[in-house]
Structures are given as structure tokens and as C-alpha cells.
Enzyme design. Sequence first.
Site, PDB file in Angstrom:
ATOM      1  N   ASP A   1     -27.512  11.539  -5.373  1.00  0.00           N
ATOM      2  CA  ASP A   1     -28.426  10.580  -4.760  1.00  0.00           C
ATOM      3  C   ASP A   1     -29.396  10.050  -5.814  1.00  0.00           C
ATOM      4  O   ASP A   1     -29.624  10.688  -6.842  1.00  0.00           O
ATOM      5  CB  ASP A   1     -29.247  11.261  -3.650  1.00  0.00           C
ATOM      6  CG  ASP A   1     -28.365  11.721  -2.497  1.00  0.00           C
ATOM      7  OD1 ASP A   1     -27.256  11.190  -2.347  1.00  0.00           O
ATOM      8  OD2 ASP A   1     -28.806  12.630  -1.767  1.00  0.00           O
TER       9      ASP A   1
HETATM   10  N1  URA Z   1     -26.273  16.699  -1.718  1.00  0.00           N
HETATM   11  C1  URA Z   1     -27.263  15.819  -1.467  1.00  0.00           C
HETATM   12  O1  URA Z   1     -27.854  15.824  -0.388  1.00  0.00           O
HETATM   13  N2  URA Z   1     -27.587  14.950  -2.439  1.00  0.00           N
HETATM   14  C2  URA Z   1     -26.989  14.930  -3.654  1.00  0.00           C
HETATM   15  O2  URA Z   1     -27.355  14.120  -4.502  1.00  0.00           O
HETATM   16  C3  URA Z   1     -25.970  15.853  -3.897  1.00  0.00           C
HETATM   17  C4  URA Z   1     -25.625  16.728  -2.909  1.00  0.00           C
END
Ligand code: URA
Length: 243
Positions: free
Chosen positions: A103
Site C-alpha cells: 500500500d
Molecule cells: N497488507 C496490507 O494491508 N497492506 C500492505 O501493503 C501489505 C499487506
Amino acid sequence: MRLDKFLANAGQGSRKEVKKILKDGIIKVNGEIVKDGKVHIDPHHDDVTIQGETITYREYIYLMMNKPAGVISATEDIREKTVIDLLEMEDTFFEPFPVGRLDKDTEGLLLLTNDGQISHRLLSPKKHVPKTYFAVIQGEVTETDVQAFNQGVMLDDGYLTKPGHLKILKSGIRSDIELTITEGKFHQVKRMFEAVGKKVIYLKRISMGPLGLDERLKLGEYRELSEEEITLLKEFEPEKKQG
Ligand code: URA
């Protein structure tokens, strides 16, 4: 493969610089001066030289980045800064892409490569490649959560996750944890904690398959994988699990 792309991939400069060295007549293919970058060559069999020195061909690039928050795991975007924008120009000639996504606000280990086969292997849901995250959680993470994650938790869309291995590093009004999962659903870690009524306030990936984040890399920095690490990745066979 086009000669200009070959030269750029071999680290002989940007497209513009490559054009210039071609124009200068210092590039020979099998002993003949070639000035046209559009000429196709066989990188494995043709002998390409620059001022008499053979240029060795290199097809793939494998990079480990410590992704900072604020950049997206994509190759291009009209609005947002991407992880590719953090690369040196000479590395972009290989056209690497991120292996999976973190993310925008997630930090940590991100692999970038142009090796589609490796990327596919690491991302295939069938392979169950483990990924470990360090996270800070708002709220007290308890043994009940450890057990719930061990069974798999129900996400907001009704999906029951595969078991996750949750380790509590520090428990309190804010808890530090490590979570290992073998899937990569959208926002998975955040949604797993939401499933037990808690919120992720900081998230960082610390390993993927056989590779751990090189802690010497500062946020936004990256390095090439060593030959040994590339071999580890290629030979990695996750434990076979049911389901
Ligand atoms: N899980 C999440 O919620 N975000 C990420 O970036 C990776 C795994």
C-alpha cells in the site's frame, strides 16, 4: 533485440547517450561498425564491442527496495509518485516492475525485477509464498488474536483467510507484532486486524519468501540482489500446504 536496447541494458547509457556512441562509430557487431540502433541482434550469439571491448549481455535485473510511505507500487501513474521514480535512470532501462504491491502507506521490502517468471512464481496463490510484516497496532493484541489468526479470520467481504502466524512482540494500548501470511489479498494485513476489531497504524514488510529486508537500506534506497540471493529466489520452494 534492438541494438540500442541491448546497449542501454548493458549499462552503456541512456537512449540519447546510446544514440551518440552509435553515431560515433565505436560499436561493432561481429566486427562490423553499426550505427543504426534499430538493427536487430542476437544478444546471446552476436559479438558486440565498444572500442574493441566485448559487451556482456545482461537480461534481468533484481532489486530490493526499502519502500518508503508515500509512493505507490506501480510502474507509472499520472498523479502519484511511483517506486520506479525512485530508481536511477540506468536501472530503469531494464524496465523493472514491482513484484506485487505494498500500500502507499506501507514501508519495507519490495522486490523489483523484469523477470516475469520469478515474479509469477512469487505471486502465484498456489505457491503460498510466506510474507512477514512488522506492524504497530492500535489496541492490545492478545493470545485470542493469535489463535484467531491461526485459524484464519473472516474479512469484510466474507473471505476466510488462510492461517496467519501472529507473534506478539509488545502488547499494550499500542502493540508491536509480526505477522506471516501466505496470501496477498488487497490490504490483507489491515483487514485481518479489522476482523478482530483492531487497527494497523504502521506497516512494514520485513521478508518475502527466502529474502529478508536488508536493514542497511534506508527508506527509499535499494540495491541489486546478490547472485546468492537470486539463486535462493529461483530455487525457493515454499512448504506445500493444503487448501
Ligand atoms: N497488507 C496490507 O494491508 N497492506 C500492505 O501493503 C501489505 C499487506
